[in-house]
Design a protein around this motif. Structure first.
Motif, PDB file in Angstrom:
ATOM      1  N   UNK A  38       0.905  -1.231  -0.076  1.00  0.00           N
ATOM      2  CA  UNK A  38       0.148  -0.096  -0.149  1.00  0.00           C
ATOM      3  C   UNK A  38       0.917   1.499  -0.058  1.00  0.00           C
ATOM      4  N   UNK A  39       0.443   2.160  -0.814  1.00  0.00           N
ATOM      5  CA  UNK A  39       1.286   3.459  -0.847  1.00  0.00           C
ATOM      6  C   UNK A  39       0.219   4.582  -1.354  1.00  0.00           C
ATOM      7  N   UNK A  40       0.477   5.382  -2.366  1.00  0.00           N
ATOM      8  CA  UNK A  40      -0.546   6.144  -2.998  1.00  0.00           C
ATOM      9  C   UNK A  40      -1.693   5.530  -3.397  1.00  0.00           C
ATOM     10  N   UNK A  41      -1.556   4.386  -3.863  1.00  0.00           N
ATOM     11  CA  UNK A  41      -2.660   3.518  -4.349  1.00  0.00           C
ATOM     12  C   UNK A  41      -2.663   2.290  -3.479  1.00  0.00           C
ATOM     13  N   UNK A  42      -3.855   1.753  -3.112  1.00  0.00           N
ATOM     14  CA  UNK A  42      -3.907   0.437  -2.389  1.00  0.00           C
ATOM     15  C   UNK A  42      -3.755  -0.871  -3.220  1.00  0.00           C
ATOM     16  N   UNK A  43      -3.633  -1.937  -2.392  1.00  0.00           N
ATOM     17  CA  UNK A  43      -3.292  -3.191  -3.117  1.00  0.00           C
ATOM     18  C   UNK A  43      -4.625  -3.661  -4.134  1.00  0.00           C
ATOM     19  N   UNK A  44      -5.768  -3.276  -3.571  1.00  0.00           N
ATOM     20  CA  UNK A  44      -6.915  -3.638  -4.433  1.00  0.00           C
ATOM     21  C   UNK A  44      -6.751  -2.778  -5.824  1.00  0.00           C
ATOM     22  N   UNK A  45      -6.541  -1.582  -5.786  1.00  0.00           N
ATOM     23  CA  UNK A  45      -6.427  -0.789  -7.051  1.00  0.00           C
ATOM     24  C   UNK A  45      -5.240  -1.223  -7.926  1.00  0.00           C
ATOM     25  N   UNK A  46      -4.135  -1.679  -7.068  1.00  0.00           N
ATOM     26  CA  UNK A  46      -2.870  -2.197  -7.927  1.00  0.00           C
ATOM     27  C   UNK A  46      -3.291  -3.633  -8.698  1.00  0.00           C
ATOM     28  N   UNK A  47      -4.027  -4.434  -8.140  1.00  0.00           N
ATOM     29  CA  UNK A  47      -4.513  -5.707  -8.501  1.00  0.00           C
ATOM     30  C   UNK A  47      -5.457  -5.439  -9.820  1.00  0.00           C
ATOM     31  N   UNK A  48      -6.338  -4.392  -9.668  1.00  0.00           N
ATOM     32  CA  UNK A  48      -7.289  -4.082 -10.832  1.00  0.00           C
ATOM     33  C   UNK A  48      -6.373  -3.754 -12.133  1.00  0.00           C
ATOM     34  N   UNK A  49      -5.232  -3.044 -11.811  1.00  0.00           N
ATOM     35  CA  UNK A  49      -4.467  -2.716 -12.897  1.00  0.00           C
ATOM     36  C   UNK A  49      -3.639  -3.678 -13.509  1.00  0.00           C
ATOM     37  N   UNK A  50      -3.308  -4.615 -12.519  1.00  0.00           N
ATOM     38  CA  UNK A  50      -2.495  -5.568 -12.932  1.00  0.00           C
ATOM     39  C   UNK A  50      -3.568  -6.921 -13.767  1.00  0.00           C
ATOM     40  N   UNK A  51      -4.917  -6.926 -13.278  1.00  0.00           N
ATOM     41  CA  UNK A  51      -5.709  -7.687 -14.028  1.00  0.00           C
ATOM     42  C   UNK A  51      -6.002  -6.943 -15.415  1.00  0.00           C
ATOM     43  N   UNK A  52      -5.765  -5.775 -15.518  1.00  0.00           N
ATOM     44  CA  UNK A  52      -6.131  -5.174 -16.933  1.00  0.00           C
ATOM     45  C   UNK A  52      -4.899  -5.403 -17.676  1.00  0.00           C
ATOM     46  N   UNK A  53      -3.586  -5.577 -17.277  1.00  0.00           N
ATOM     47  CA  UNK A  53      -2.429  -5.868 -18.057  1.00  0.00           C
ATOM     48  C   UNK A  53      -2.664  -7.575 -18.394  1.00  0.00           C
ATOM     49  N   UNK A  54      -3.093  -8.196 -17.407  1.00  0.00           N
ATOM     50  CA  UNK A  54      -3.470  -9.599 -17.716  1.00  0.00           C
ATOM     51  C   UNK A  54      -4.185  -9.943 -18.808  1.00  0.00           C
ATOM     52  N   UNK A  55      -5.260  -9.267 -18.933  1.00  0.00           N
ATOM     53  CA  UNK A  55      -6.466  -9.252 -19.939  1.00  0.00           C
ATOM     54  C   UNK A  55      -5.866  -9.017 -21.226  1.00  0.00           C
ATOM     55  N   UNK A  62      -2.239 -15.430 -15.480  1.00  0.00           N
ATOM     56  CA  UNK A  62      -2.251 -14.029 -14.914  1.00  0.00           C
ATOM     57  C   UNK A  62      -3.757 -13.656 -14.360  1.00  0.00           C
ATOM     58  N   UNK A  63      -4.749 -13.838 -15.277  1.00  0.00           N
ATOM     59  CA  UNK A  63      -6.210 -13.430 -14.984  1.00  0.00           C
ATOM     60  C   UNK A  63      -6.472 -14.238 -13.709  1.00  0.00           C
ATOM     61  N   UNK A  64      -6.171 -15.625 -13.492  1.00  0.00           N
ATOM     62  CA  UNK A  64      -6.685 -16.398 -12.641  1.00  0.00           C
ATOM     63  C   UNK A  64      -6.132 -15.803 -11.226  1.00  0.00           C
ATOM     64  N   UNK A  65      -4.847 -15.670 -11.375  1.00  0.00           N
ATOM     65  CA  UNK A  65      -3.943 -14.946 -10.086  1.00  0.00           C
ATOM     66  C   UNK A  65      -4.706 -13.729  -9.448  1.00  0.00           C
ATOM     67  N   UNK A  66      -4.708 -12.784 -10.530  1.00  0.00           N
ATOM     68  CA  UNK A  66      -5.173 -11.606  -9.901  1.00  0.00           C
ATOM     69  C   UNK A  66      -6.795 -11.481  -9.721  1.00  0.00           C
ATOM     70  N   UNK A  67      -7.498 -12.255 -10.322  1.00  0.00           N
ATOM     71  CA  UNK A  67      -8.965 -12.642 -10.015  1.00  0.00           C
ATOM     72  C   UNK A  67      -8.903 -13.101  -8.393  1.00  0.00           C
ATOM     73  N   UNK A  68      -8.096 -14.124  -8.416  1.00  0.00           N
ATOM     74  CA  UNK A  68      -8.077 -14.572  -6.925  1.00  0.00           C
ATOM     75  C   UNK A  68      -7.602 -13.494  -5.923  1.00  0.00           C
ATOM     76  N   UNK A  69      -6.648 -12.772  -6.051  1.00  0.00           N
ATOM     77  CA  UNK A  69      -6.203 -11.502  -5.389  1.00  0.00           C
ATOM     78  C   UNK A  69      -7.318 -10.601  -5.022  1.00  0.00           C
ATOM     79  N   UNK A  70      -8.029 -10.407  -6.155  1.00  0.00           N
ATOM     80  CA  UNK A  70      -9.289  -9.283  -6.061  1.00  0.00           C
ATOM     81  C   UNK A  70     -10.077  -9.965  -5.045  1.00  0.00           C
ATOM     82  N   UNK A  71     -10.436 -11.169  -5.079  1.00  0.00           N
ATOM     83  CA  UNK A  71     -11.294 -11.859  -4.200  1.00  0.00           C
ATOM     84  C   UNK A  71     -10.970 -11.916  -2.910  1.00  0.00           C
ATOM     85  N   UNK A  72      -9.827 -12.085  -2.594  1.00  0.00           N
ATOM     86  CA  UNK A  72      -8.978 -11.941  -1.059  1.00  0.00           C
ATOM     87  C   UNK A  72      -9.160 -10.596  -0.570  1.00  0.00           C
ATOM     88  N   UNK A  73      -9.180  -9.678  -1.572  1.00  0.00           N
ATOM     89  CA  UNK A  73      -8.976  -8.424  -1.131  1.00  0.00           C
ATOM     90  C   UNK A  73     -10.460  -7.687  -1.083  1.00  0.00           C
TER      91      UNK A  73
END
Length: 118
Positions: A38-55, A62-73
């Motif tokens: 967590x910094x200026x952006x929280x982890x959930x926001x960063x995971x949404x960015x990562x999901x966009x890149x994965x897609x 990558x989609x599976x890992x980042x969606x799983x992280x978003x569920x956790x968050x």
């Protein structure tokens, strides 16, 4: 496709590679921890960015890992769908198709609405 089975198979393959290249995985894992802190952006926001890149890169693992992280968050289905709309806008048809996969994975991981397989 079962996303849970896909994740299990993917993790198994990664475990084999990690045994052969432990330094690479240690560095990658350290980079991931630093990037997701967590910094200026929280982890959930960063995971949404990562999901966009994965897609955008069409990486099912990558989609599976980042969606799983978003569920956790505790991302909501509404948040995910809104992010998928933006991802589709930026990536066109292929991002729509892979976004549908991400929604399917989210629904499976959360026990949410069942849809047709993509």
């Amino acid at each position: 496709m079962s996303w849970s089975d896909f994740m299990k198979d993917t993790v198994g393959r990664l475990d084999v590679l990690q045994k052969e290249t432990p330094e690479t995985f240690a560095g990658f894992n350290q980079m991931g921890r630093a990037a997701k802190s967590n910094g200026a952006l929280d982890e959930k926001t960063k995971e949404f960015i990562a999901l966009g890149i994965a897609i955008a890169t069409r990486c099912d693992s990558c989609i599976a890992f980042h969606v799983k992280s978003l569920v956790r968050l505790k991302a909501t289905r509404e948040e995910l769908c809104e992010a998928l709309a933006m991802i589709a806008y930026m990536g066109g048809g292929p991002s729509v198709a892979f976004g549908a996969k991400a929604l399917e994975a989210f629904d499976e991981f959360t026990g949410g609405p069942a849809g047709t397989s993509v």
